[in-house]
Enzyme design. Structure first.
Site, short mmCIF file in Angstrom:
data_model
loop_
_atom_site.label_atom_id
_atom_site.label_comp_id
_atom_site.label_asym_id
_atom_site.label_seq_id
_atom_site.Cartn_x
_atom_site.Cartn_y
_atom_site.Cartn_z
N HIS A 123 0.34 -46.20 35.47
CA HIS A 123 0.14 -47.65 35.63
C HIS A 123 0.79 -48.46 34.51
CE1 HIS A 123 -3.58 -47.59 32.97
NE2 HIS A 123 -3.11 -48.78 32.69
N ASP A 155 -2.89 -41.14 38.17
CA ASP A 155 -2.35 -42.07 37.17
C ASP A 155 -1.77 -41.28 36.00
OD1 ASP A 155 -1.69 -44.32 35.77
OD2 ASP A 155 -3.76 -44.90 35.29
N GLY A 178 -4.86 -51.36 26.25
CA GLY A 178 -3.87 -50.93 25.26
C GLY A 178 -4.01 -49.46 24.89
N SER A 220 -4.50 -47.31 27.25
CA SER A 220 -3.98 -46.66 28.45
C SER A 220 -2.83 -45.73 28.14
CB SER A 220 -3.48 -47.71 29.43
OG SER A 220 -4.57 -48.35 30.03
C1 4AZ Z 1 -7.08 -51.26 30.38
O1 4AZ Z 1 -7.17 -52.39 30.86
C2 4AZ Z 1 -8.30 -50.46 30.21
N1 4AZ Z 1 -12.87 -48.79 29.16
C3 4AZ Z 1 -8.22 -49.18 29.70
C4 4AZ Z 1 -9.36 -48.42 29.54
C5 4AZ Z 1 -10.58 -48.94 29.90
C6 4AZ Z 1 -10.68 -50.23 30.39
C7 4AZ Z 1 -9.54 -50.99 30.56
C8 4AZ Z 1 -11.80 -48.10 29.71
O2 4AZ Z 1 -5.99 -50.79 30.06
#
Ligand code: 4AZ
Length: 246
Positions: free
Chosen positions: A41, A91, A189, A191
């Site tokens: 993603h 993902d 961030g 991610s």
């Molecule tokens: C994001 O928006 C995101 N709490 C990544 C991880 C989590 C929530 C949002 C997990 O990239």
């Protein structure tokens, strides 16, 4: 990371910081000298690697540490062919970083590969793992200037897909983890970054930070891509043996 603590890159030396131009984009994990695992993603808006660079050995996102960091352009981006942009199933993505004469990341105290878990390894619920990244320290916050890590415990798939947590949003390719008091979690961030769990004195990459409802919210654990489902995919796409770890 919400909660948790600041940590030097030497404690999580597989952490990759992925930028698009000057903007921090996502985390990643170095699995071999030329390959980084991240989340699909992170690239689903364009699927392009234009202006994408990968930094290894970095403790601070807004500072250059020339003695420890290594930076790379991207030679190839492989998004999982079944990545689903709606429910975040599959993902996962691979970045091949561009080396010179076949030489990519050079091993050092701040740059090391992380092991992929052996095929079919399943850790029990409540097993403690660690998530690391430069993501937000609060949901309505901004990226952390310095690398952080947080301790979270695995939550079984059945439990995570139950009404208490995410009802029917959890596929077999997802792994949930949270802290028992809901104080610690991955956030925006983080991610693409690693969830690592220690087995027999070694760290293994069990999860890729993927999604969650908010950050560190009660009964809303972080959701991760279940890396053990992708040994074969990673081996096929990278040409690395699935038995090579470390
Ligand atoms: C994001 O928006 C995101 N709490 C990544 C991880 C989590 C929530 C949002 C997990 O990239």
């Amino acid at each position: 990371i919400v909660g948790g603590s600041f940590t030097p890159i030497e404690s999580h030396p597989w952490v990759a910081a992925i930028f698009k131009g000057k903007d921090f984009l996502c985390g990643g994990s170095l699995i071999s000298p030329c390959w980084v695992v991240t989340a699909a993603h992170c690239f689903s808006d364009s699927g392009s690697t234009r202006r994408v660079s990968v930094y290894l050995g970095k403790t601070a996102i807004n500072e250059t540490d020339a003695d420890n960091e290594q930076s790379f352009a991207v030679e190839k981006l492989i998004l999982h062919q079944k990545y689903n942009d709606t429910n975040y199933d599959n993902d996962i993505a691979l970045l091949k970083i561009k080396g010179v004469n076949g030489r990519c990341a050079v091993k050092s105290p701040s740059t090391q590969t992380v092991c992929l878990p052996p095929l079919h390894t399943q850790l029990p619920a409540s097993f403690q793992c660690s998530v690391a990244g430069f993501g937000n320290e609060r949901y309505f916050g901004s990226y952390s200037q310095y690398l952080k890590q947080g301790e979270v415990k695995l939550i079984s798939q059945g439990d995570c897909g139950s009404k208490l947590h995410y009802e029917n949003l959890i596929t077999k390719n997802m792994l949930c983890a949270g802290s028992p008091d809901w104080s610690t979690d991955a956030c925006k961030g983080d991610s693409g970054g690693p969830l690592v769990c220690e087995m027999a004195g070694r760290m293994f990459l069990f999860g890729v930070v993927s999604w969650g409802e908010g950050c560190a919210r009660k009964n809303k654990p972080g959701v991760y891509t279940q890396v053990t489902n992708y040994n074969k995919w990673i081996a096929t796409k990278t040409g690395l043996s699935k038995y090579t770890s470390g």
